[in-house]
Design an enzyme around this catalytic site. Structure first.
Site, PDB file in Angstrom:
ATOM      1  CE1 TYR A 169       9.558 -80.400 -90.868  1.00  0.00           C
ATOM      2  CE2 TYR A 169       9.355 -81.899 -89.008  1.00  0.00           C
ATOM      3  CZ  TYR A 169       8.873 -81.404 -90.207  1.00  0.00           C
ATOM      4  OH  TYR A 169       7.714 -81.894 -90.736  1.00  0.00           O
ATOM      5  CG  PHE A 226       8.712 -77.929 -97.370  1.00  0.00           C
ATOM      6  CD1 PHE A 226       8.523 -79.069 -96.593  1.00  0.00           C
ATOM      7  CD2 PHE A 226      10.022 -77.548 -97.661  1.00  0.00           C
ATOM      8  CE1 PHE A 226       9.598 -79.811 -96.122  1.00  0.00           C
ATOM      9  CE2 PHE A 226      11.105 -78.283 -97.200  1.00  0.00           C
ATOM     10  CZ  PHE A 226      10.893 -79.410 -96.411  1.00  0.00           C
ATOM     11  CB  ILE A 271      13.774 -88.295 -97.212  1.00  0.00           C
ATOM     12  CG1 ILE A 271      14.233 -87.160 -96.296  1.00  0.00           C
ATOM     13  CG2 ILE A 271      12.336 -88.104 -97.655  1.00  0.00           C
ATOM     14  CD1 ILE A 271      14.201 -85.782 -96.930  1.00  0.00           C
ATOM     15  CE1 TYR A 329       9.024 -87.138 -99.140  1.00  0.00           C
ATOM     16  CE2 TYR A 329      10.160 -85.063 -98.773  1.00  0.00           C
ATOM     17  CZ  TYR A 329       9.450 -86.144 -98.281  1.00  0.00           C
ATOM     18  OH  TYR A 329       9.157 -86.217 -96.944  1.00  0.00           O
ATOM     19  CG  PHE A 360      14.870 -80.695 -93.267  1.00  0.00           C
ATOM     20  CD1 PHE A 360      13.522 -80.810 -92.986  1.00  0.00           C
ATOM     21  CD2 PHE A 360      15.372 -81.297 -94.407  1.00  0.00           C
ATOM     22  CE1 PHE A 360      12.685 -81.520 -93.827  1.00  0.00           C
ATOM     23  CE2 PHE A 360      14.558 -82.014 -95.257  1.00  0.00           C
ATOM     24  CZ  PHE A 360      13.199 -82.133 -94.974  1.00  0.00           C
TER      25      PHE A 360
END
Length: 566
Positions: A168, A178, A198, A224, A241
């Site tokens: 990913y 990130f 998640i 998150y 993603f």
């Protein structure tokens, strides 16, 4: 003229702009300057949306800064249109796109009015906000999935409790990266739907095929949330993603076997204890290769069901025919497990083997003989000591031709002139007979092979016996086919002069052979053999044999036989 009219209108427009610029009045509403708009805008801010944005706040009058999220190093988060912002910002953020920059000028009555606030904003201040929108989401948002590509065939999709491996790239909604599994050169491996991810990813990865690519957009409350994660994922961040599913299996999976090709006339299949030679291509589920016997130009050779190969292959090699082709999908718990193998096999990798069986045998296998043609009136068959002429084709069991002899080859049976399996295949044949003979390696060239014959190869011979010359036992040059003349010397003495020279001895023996009463060792020089036999009887080496020499030789042989019996 039209030209004069255009010039006149242009002058009026310039004068109007100058008048507005020079004599500004009080602002009645906000002024929005969208000075940087992204080319793609999939969503605009609406009332009740949550937003995350950076801003610089300055006074319109002198440009002095009064606040900045950039200076605080933390984006501002709020909900739009519900009075949680000053009215001017509630209005000014409407219709904004992620990554859009706009300047929002807010009059006092839509900001902090005639009172100001906290000693920072004076009364009746016109405020200017330079805003960069970073994120939008709504409490009603769900995980968004966009399929980028999908393999042509997909036999199975990911479900809860599957173990998956995927690559990913992770970015914020603004495009800021990130994290990336590619940068670590390692897939992310986890159970699906078990709370290891998640919530948004647990949901977004469902229903994927190996090799499929997706965009998965996860709203903050399924990612998150308020706390963010580390320094790379801020609070209340929507995550994007781009996912490639590399592998999946379920801990309950068994071996999967797809039969691709089975040759006709398969009379025997592999079983435990057999020794097999096969070629294979090994790939992962996404098609990337990890090993191939073809590249090494050498089959993989092993015993079946005895633990010499991974458990999945040991099981997959059962029940195969020579020449059969199979695709075998081996889950990691039947392969190399969570550890993998160094840099070759990642941990928890499903392995795909495309197998082609070249041959197999059992260490107890005999030579298999099939007569394909037998002439009528077969009265004389090949046996030990016979000299035979034969033609043959020799090939591997997959049809690879190793040797072909159109002109006859010669051998004397029982003299180790050929491999033991071929010797057995050539025994008991009539002239003109044809056979197919399967020779297992322990009757052939064994584990090491020979010349162009691979180690542990089963050989297939097509044989034809062209000519058969009956032989004599080892150590003999001539044998009687019945009882010899008794007494022998008078029979040898053809002219009755009580002595037998070489010419007479040779004439006598050739007469016995012609009449079928005896024979010489085949494949030898008859004159040389007869001369050796004569010299052996000519005790005094005077060029002739007399009765006493023949008697003496006979007595010696009898005496030797008696000693042997003792």
């Amino acid at each position: 003229s039209p030209r004069r009219q255009t010039d006149f209108l242009l002058i009026l427009f310039v004068l109007h702009v100058a008048a507005v610029t020079c004599t500004p009045g009080p602002l009645v509403d906000i002024v929005v300057d969208r000075y940087d708009i992204p080319k793609v805008c999939s969503r605009e801010v609406q009332t009740e949306d949550f937003v995350r944005y950076h801003f610089n706040g300055t006074f319109h009058e002198d440009g002095k800064k009064f606040d900045s999220s950039h200076d605080r190093g933390k984006a501002f988060i709020s909900q739009v249109g519900l009075g949680r912002l000053i009215t001017g910002m509630d209005r000014g953020l409407q219709g904004m796109c992620v990554n859009e920059r706009r300047r929002i000028t807010v009059p006092p009555h839509l900001a902090y009015g005639s009172v100001g606030t906290g000693g920072v904003i004076p009364p009746d201040a016109v405020l200017v906000f330079d805003v960069l929108l970073l994120d939008i989401w709504s409490a009603e948002d769900k995980v968004q999935i966009r399929t980028l590509s999908k393999p042509a065939s997909c036999n199975r999709t990911s479900v809860v409790s599957d173990y998956i491996r995927y690559h990913y790239n992770g970015t914020l909604l603004s495009g800021e990266a990130f994290d990336s599994s590619y940068s670590r050169n390692s897939t992310y491996d986890t159970y699906l739907g078990q709370g290891y991810l998640i919530k948004g990813m647990d949901e977004g990865l469902l229903g994927m095929c190996v090799g499929e690519k997706r965009i998965i957009i996860v709203p903050p409350f399924l990612a998150y949330g308020e706390n963010g994660s580390g320094t790379r994922i801020p609070p209340q961040a929507t995550l994007v993603f781009e996912v490639l599913l590399v592998d999946l299996f379920n801990p309950k999976d068994d071996l999967m076997v797809q039969v691709k090709e089975v040759p006709e006339g398969c009379t025997r299949r592999t079983k435990t204890g057999d020794y097999i030679r096969y070629h294979y291509n090994g790939t992962f589920q996404d098609g990337s290769p990890f090993d191939s016997s073809y590249q090494r130009n050498s089959t993989y050779n092993t015993y079946i069901g005895m633990g010499y190969v991974i458990r999945g292959i040991d099981k997959a090699l059962q029940g195969l025919c020579i020449g059969e082709k199979r695709r075998v999908i081996v889950p990691p718990h039947m392969a190399y497990g969570e550890e993998g193998v160094g840099d070759l096999i990642p941990g928890s990798a499903v392995l795909v083997f495309d197998i082609h069986v070249i041959d197999f045998h059992n260490p107890n296998d005999p030579v298999h003989i099939k007569v394909t043609h037998k002439p009528k009136g077969c009265s004389m068959k090949s046996e030990t000591d016979d000299l035979i002429q034969y033609r043959y084709n020799c090939s591997l069991m997959d049809g690879t031709l190793l040797d072909k002899l159109d002109s006859p080859s010669f051998t004397t049976l029982g003299t180790n002139g050929v491999i033991s399996g071929l010797e057995k295949g050539l025994s008991g044949m009539c002239e003109g007979e044809r056979r197919e003979v399967v020779v297992p390696p322990h009757w052939g060239h064994g584990e090491n092979g020979a010349g162009g014959v691979p180690g542990s190869a089963v050989l297939f011979f097509e044989l034809e016996l062209v000519e058969l010359q009956k032989g004599v036992p080892e150590g003999y040059m001539f044998v009687w086919l019945g009882d010899s003349p008794n007494p022998l010397f008078p029979a040898m003495d053809l002219n009755g002069d009580n002595e037998v020279p070489l010419e007479e001895f040779s004439e006598f023996l050739m007469l016995q052979i012609k009449e079928g009463k005896g024979r010489l060792r085949p494949g030898t020089d008859a004159d040389a053999v007869i001369k050796d036999m004569f010299n052996n009887q000519d005790r005094n080496e005077d060029g002739k044999i007399v009765v006493d020499e023949l008697k003496l030789k006979t007595d010696e042989q009898s005496e030797r036989m008696k000693r042997d019996e003792l």
